[in-house]
Design a protein around this motif. Structure first.
Motif, PDB file in Angstrom:
ATOM      1  N   VAL A 192       0.838  -1.196   0.000  1.00  0.00           N
ATOM      2  CA  VAL A 192       0.000   0.000   0.000  1.00  0.00           C
ATOM      3  C   VAL A 192       0.874   1.246   0.000  1.00  0.00           C
ATOM      4  O   VAL A 192       1.864   1.318   0.721  1.00  0.00           O
ATOM      5  CB  VAL A 192      -0.929   0.007   1.243  1.00  0.00           C
ATOM      6  CG1 VAL A 192      -1.699   1.305   1.350  1.00  0.00           C
ATOM      7  CG2 VAL A 192      -1.895  -1.158   1.197  1.00  0.00           C
ATOM      8  N   ASP A 193       0.503   2.221  -0.829  1.00  0.00           N
ATOM      9  CA  ASP A 193       1.091   3.561  -0.804  1.00  0.00           C
ATOM     10  C   ASP A 193      -0.007   4.502  -0.334  1.00  0.00           C
ATOM     11  O   ASP A 193      -1.156   4.388  -0.771  1.00  0.00           O
ATOM     12  CB  ASP A 193       1.567   4.009  -2.182  1.00  0.00           C
ATOM     13  CG  ASP A 193       2.797   3.259  -2.654  1.00  0.00           C
ATOM     14  OD1 ASP A 193       3.488   2.646  -1.820  1.00  0.00           O
ATOM     15  OD2 ASP A 193       3.075   3.293  -3.869  1.00  0.00           O
ATOM     16  N   TYR A 214      -0.962   8.655   0.218  1.00  0.00           N
ATOM     17  CA  TYR A 214      -0.619  10.042  -0.083  1.00  0.00           C
ATOM     18  C   TYR A 214      -1.637  10.943   0.609  1.00  0.00           C
ATOM     19  O   TYR A 214      -2.773  10.531   0.853  1.00  0.00           O
ATOM     20  CB  TYR A 214      -0.676  10.301  -1.596  1.00  0.00           C
ATOM     21  CG  TYR A 214       0.235   9.401  -2.385  1.00  0.00           C
ATOM     22  CD1 TYR A 214       1.568   9.744  -2.572  1.00  0.00           C
ATOM     23  CD2 TYR A 214      -0.230   8.215  -2.937  1.00  0.00           C
ATOM     24  CE1 TYR A 214       2.413   8.912  -3.295  1.00  0.00           C
ATOM     25  CE2 TYR A 214       0.609   7.386  -3.658  1.00  0.00           C
ATOM     26  CZ  TYR A 214       1.930   7.737  -3.842  1.00  0.00           C
ATOM     27  OH  TYR A 214       2.770   6.926  -4.544  1.00  0.00           O
ATOM     28  N   ILE A 253      -5.196   9.593   0.067  1.00  0.00           N
ATOM     29  CA  ILE A 253      -5.371   8.671  -1.053  1.00  0.00           C
ATOM     30  C   ILE A 253      -4.544   7.421  -0.773  1.00  0.00           C
ATOM     31  O   ILE A 253      -3.346   7.500  -0.522  1.00  0.00           O
ATOM     32  CB  ILE A 253      -4.932   9.318  -2.375  1.00  0.00           C
ATOM     33  CG1 ILE A 253      -5.773  10.579  -2.622  1.00  0.00           C
ATOM     34  CG2 ILE A 253      -5.051   8.325  -3.533  1.00  0.00           C
ATOM     35  CD1 ILE A 253      -5.184  11.518  -3.633  1.00  0.00           C
ATOM     36  N   LEU A 303      -3.405   3.663  -2.236  1.00  0.00           N
ATOM     37  CA  LEU A 303      -3.295   2.782  -3.392  1.00  0.00           C
ATOM     38  C   LEU A 303      -2.852   1.408  -2.895  1.00  0.00           C
ATOM     39  O   LEU A 303      -1.800   1.287  -2.258  1.00  0.00           O
ATOM     40  CB  LEU A 303      -2.277   3.320  -4.395  1.00  0.00           C
ATOM     41  CG  LEU A 303      -2.529   4.727  -4.931  1.00  0.00           C
ATOM     42  CD1 LEU A 303      -1.369   5.179  -5.804  1.00  0.00           C
ATOM     43  CD2 LEU A 303      -3.830   4.778  -5.704  1.00  0.00           C
ATOM     44  N   ASP A 313      -1.956  -2.496  -4.030  1.00  0.00           N
ATOM     45  CA  ASP A 313      -1.568  -3.334  -5.156  1.00  0.00           C
ATOM     46  C   ASP A 313      -2.189  -4.719  -4.997  1.00  0.00           C
ATOM     47  O   ASP A 313      -1.844  -5.452  -4.066  1.00  0.00           O
ATOM     48  CB  ASP A 313      -0.043  -3.419  -5.203  1.00  0.00           C
ATOM     49  CG  ASP A 313       0.467  -4.087  -6.455  1.00  0.00           C
ATOM     50  OD1 ASP A 313      -0.211  -4.010  -7.492  1.00  0.00           O
ATOM     51  OD2 ASP A 313       1.564  -4.690  -6.401  1.00  0.00           O
ATOM     52  N   ALA A 318     -13.972   4.648  -3.919  1.00  0.00           N
ATOM     53  CA  ALA A 318     -12.938   3.717  -4.365  1.00  0.00           C
ATOM     54  C   ALA A 318     -13.138   3.370  -5.829  1.00  0.00           C
ATOM     55  O   ALA A 318     -14.253   3.367  -6.332  1.00  0.00           O
ATOM     56  CB  ALA A 318     -12.976   2.448  -3.520  1.00  0.00           C
ATOM     57  N   ASN A 319     -12.019   3.091  -6.497  1.00  0.00           N
ATOM     58  CA  ASN A 319     -12.083   2.554  -7.853  1.00  0.00           C
ATOM     59  C   ASN A 319     -10.925   1.572  -8.027  1.00  0.00           C
ATOM     60  O   ASN A 319      -9.966   1.584  -7.266  1.00  0.00           O
ATOM     61  CB  ASN A 319     -12.096   3.660  -8.921  1.00  0.00           C
ATOM     62  CG  ASN A 319     -10.840   4.497  -8.913  1.00  0.00           C
ATOM     63  OD1 ASN A 319      -9.743   3.984  -9.096  1.00  0.00           O
ATOM     64  ND2 ASN A 319     -10.988   5.790  -8.702  1.00  0.00           N
ATOM     65  N   ASN A 362      -8.399  -0.242 -10.993  1.00  0.00           N
ATOM     66  CA  ASN A 362      -7.944  -0.182 -12.371  1.00  0.00           C
ATOM     67  C   ASN A 362      -6.553  -0.797 -12.469  1.00  0.00           C
ATOM     68  O   ASN A 362      -5.669  -0.453 -11.679  1.00  0.00           O
ATOM     69  CB  ASN A 362      -7.929   1.276 -12.849  1.00  0.00           C
ATOM     70  CG  ASN A 362      -7.734   1.410 -14.332  1.00  0.00           C
ATOM     71  OD1 ASN A 362      -7.974   0.476 -15.093  1.00  0.00           O
ATOM     72  ND2 ASN A 362      -7.278   2.566 -14.761  1.00  0.00           N
ATOM     73  N   VAL A 405      -4.796  -2.124  -9.327  1.00  0.00           N
ATOM     74  CA  VAL A 405      -4.537  -1.206  -8.222  1.00  0.00           C
ATOM     75  C   VAL A 405      -5.873  -0.662  -7.707  1.00  0.00           C
ATOM     76  O   VAL A 405      -6.658  -0.093  -8.458  1.00  0.00           O
ATOM     77  CB  VAL A 405      -3.624  -0.036  -8.651  1.00  0.00           C
ATOM     78  CG1 VAL A 405      -3.425   0.940  -7.499  1.00  0.00           C
ATOM     79  CG2 VAL A 405      -2.281  -0.559  -9.141  1.00  0.00           C
ATOM     80  N   LYS A 432      -7.740   2.057  -5.613  1.00  0.00           N
ATOM     81  CA  LYS A 432      -7.544   3.438  -5.150  1.00  0.00           C
ATOM     82  C   LYS A 432      -8.706   3.783  -4.234  1.00  0.00           C
ATOM     83  O   LYS A 432      -9.856   3.757  -4.647  1.00  0.00           O
ATOM     84  CB  LYS A 432      -7.491   4.393  -6.328  1.00  0.00           C
ATOM     85  CG  LYS A 432      -7.276   5.846  -5.936  1.00  0.00           C
ATOM     86  CD  LYS A 432      -7.202   6.730  -7.180  1.00  0.00           C
ATOM     87  CE  LYS A 432      -6.901   8.162  -6.850  1.00  0.00           C
ATOM     88  NZ  LYS A 432      -6.828   8.988  -8.071  1.00  0.00           N
ATOM     89  N   ILE A 464     -10.185   6.761  -1.783  1.00  0.00           N
ATOM     90  CA  ILE A 464     -10.083   8.187  -1.479  1.00  0.00           C
ATOM     91  C   ILE A 464     -10.809   8.438  -0.161  1.00  0.00           C
ATOM     92  O   ILE A 464     -12.005   8.179  -0.046  1.00  0.00           O
ATOM     93  CB  ILE A 464     -10.675   9.043  -2.606  1.00  0.00           C
ATOM     94  CG1 ILE A 464      -9.909   8.757  -3.905  1.00  0.00           C
ATOM     95  CG2 ILE A 464     -10.635  10.522  -2.244  1.00  0.00           C
ATOM     96  CD1 ILE A 464     -10.529   9.338  -5.129  1.00  0.00           C
TER      97      ILE A 464
END
Length: 134
Positions: A32-33, A35, A42, A44, A46, A107-108, A110, A113, A115, A117
Motif C-alpha cells: 500500500v502507498d 498520499y 489517497i 493505493l 496493489d 474507491a475505484n 484499475n 490497483v 484506489k 479516497i
C-alpha cells in the motif's frame, strides 16, 4: 544533503497473524502507498490478479478492511507447467481517525490497483486566516 530513492521489488507476503489461519488457503498483505493533500488521503493498494467483483471494502467501527480474491488464471483447458503466481486472498486493515469523513469514502479499481479516497472532515482541512488592520 541528497536523498536517493531506490526501487525495491516486494513480493506478496503471506499474513502471519494467528487470526488469519481460519481462512482457507493463503492470505496475502497487499502493498500500500498512502498520499495526503489538504482535502483527502489517497490510498493505493496493489492487488494483481483480482477482478473488480473480487474486491471487498468494509468499514465498521472506524476500521477499514480491504480484501481481494485471487482466482487461478487457467480456464480448465490447460495443464500446469510452472505455477509461481500465488492464489489466495488479499487482506489488510486500517484504523481511521476522526479526521476522515467516513460516509464519503470512494474507491475505484484499475489495472490491479485499488484506489481508496478518504476525504477529510471540514475541521481537518487547513485554511488560511486573514489578518485585518485594527
Amino acid at each position: 544533503m541528497v536523498e536517493t530513492k531506490e526501487l525495491q521489488v516486494k513480493e506478496k507476503q503471506e499474513v502471519s497473524s494467528s487470526t488469519e489461519h481460519t481462512r482457507p488457503g493463503p492470505v496475502f498483505t497487499p502493498s500500500v502507498d498512502i498520499y495526503e493533500n489538504d482535502r483527502e488521503i489517497i490510498m493505493l493498494a496493489d492487488m494483481p490478479g483480482v477482478s473488480t467483483d473480487g474486491i471487498g471494502i468494509d468499514l465498521k467501527e472506524g476500521i477499514l478492511t480491504l480484501t481481494g480474491d485471487i482466482k487461478p488464471w487457467e480456464d480448465g483447458k490447460e495443464s500446469n507447467v510452472l505455477i509461481e503466481f500465488g492464489i489466495g486472498k488479499y487482506y489488510r486493515q486500517f484504523t481511521l481517525s476522526e479526521a476522515i469523513q467516513q460516509d464519503s469514502i470512494e474507491a475505484n479499481f484499475n489495472d490491479g490497483v485499488l484506489k481508496v479516497i478518504l476525504p477529510k472532515v471540514a475541521k481537518a482541512v487547513p485554511r488560511k486566516i486573514t489578518v485585518s488592520n485594527g
